[in-house]
Design an enzyme around this catalytic site. Structure first.
Site: not given
Length: 356
Positions: A75, A99, A129
């Site tokens: 995610d 990220d 997350e």
């Protein structure tokens, strides 16, 4: 739709990074990317594949003496006019590039191109997350299928700019409440101002000197910060309630209990309400795979300043560290990007560690 993660794409972690970034996967909307990843892994005959929600697990069963987990979340934070991905010189721009879809690309590339690694490997591509812990894919797996997480060592492919960031800080947020007595501000002497009462607490924060702790050569600097203050109901009323939210980032040599005791000492005389808490993780550098990984990188590790899911592995007794090509300073930024050279270096490092 046709799966964009074609065999040719999977052979190049740079091209794979772009393909993963271009599959939008904001937290709680990871089904499409999880479907694509699952399809890829099921086509690799050397892997056993399972799925829980939008978390996909794949593992080798080679009978090796040790098992290593490579984990990455699928995610991202909400898109900020930064999709689809673009390339400028040596940089790939786009939501999730740093990220952590570049880290996911390294793991997925290895999963399909390295059928005979030196350790048995478990790959975890997990959901949610970036949001509340109750949705976190690793958390859900730990509850439903704890055997999926059995291993001797784990690498979380979070952005570290190609360095090893070992362990992580713990985090705790508390709320402090001061009270007073309402009055009209024209007759303020008849009231007691709850906001003014916060002055003592703010002075304690201003005078606070955080610890710096070195563990196994990794340095963790603690921090204590006021992050929100709320009080007052109108422009002509002396407020009778004020709330202060404080965040402590603590070194992993403290337990959550010790962190709370530390806060209670700092704010002696006041009641504290814990609103969020997560333990830290010790560096985890003594496991044999960790030592061999550090040797493959050839750089000294640093302490992770921040909280990551390595703490979930540490809670299970699995030493873990953070390693990925992204720059953590660019995570969630509108100009988020990753260096192509860092992707290639990271891929070569992991391959050297796991294939030699």
């Amino acid at each position: 739709m046709a799966n964009p993660l074609t065999p040719d794409v999977l052979l190049d972690p740079v091209v794979l990074t772009r393909a993963l970034v271009d599959i939008e996967s904001v937290s709680r909307d990871e089904k499409v990317i999880a479907d694509c990843v699952e399809d890829v892994l099921r086509r690799a005959g050397h892997l056993s594949v399972r799925r829980l929600g939008n978390t996909v697990m794949a593992r080798t069963k080679l009978g090796r003496d040790q098992r290593v987990i490579l984990a990455g979340h699928l995610d991202t934070v909400p898109v900020n006019d930064n999709l689809p991905s673009t390339v400028v010189d040596d940089l790939i721009y786009g939501c999730g590039t740093s990220d952590m879809k570049s880290g996911v690309a390294l793991a997925l590339h290895l999963a399909v191109t390295l059928p005979d690694p030196r350790y048995d490997l478990t790959y975890l591509f997990y959901e949610a997350e970036e949001i509340e812990s109750e949705f976190n894919g690793l958390n859900l797996v730990a509850e439903a299928h704890p055997k999926w997480l059995q291993a001797d060592f784990a690498v979380l492919l979070e952005p570290t700019y190609g360095l090893v960031e070992a362990g992580c800080q713990g985090t705790m947020r508390v709320r402090v409440h001061t009270t007073g007595r309402r009055a009209h501000t024209a007759r303020a002497w008849r009231g007691v101002n709850a906001i003014h009462a916060m002055g003592e607490l703010l002075r304690r924060l201003e005078d606070y000197h955080p610890r710096t702790v070195t563990i196994d050569g990794c340095t963790y600097r603690e921090g204590l910060s006021a992050v929100r203050i709320e009080g007052g109901i109108a422009g002509n009323v002396v407020p009778d309630d004020c709330f202060l939210d404080v965040n402590l980032r603590f070194a992993p040599d403290r337990s959550e209990k010790q962190a709370l005791e530390h806060l209670q000492e700092i704010f002696h005389g006041y009641e504290l309400e814990v609103t969020d808490s997560a333990p830290g993780a010790l560096p985890g550098l003594k496991a044999a795979p960790a030592r061999e990984f550090l040797a493959a990188i050839g750089l000294e590790p640093a302490g992770k300043l921040g909280w990551t899911d390595v703490a979930r592995f540490a809670a299970l007794g699995i030493p873990a560290l953070n390693y990925g090509p992204g720059d953590p300073a660019l995570a969630h930024a509108p100009d988020e990007h990753v260096e192509i050279g860092k992707i290639r270096d990271g891929s070569a490092t992991l391959y050297r560690w796991l294939a030699d």
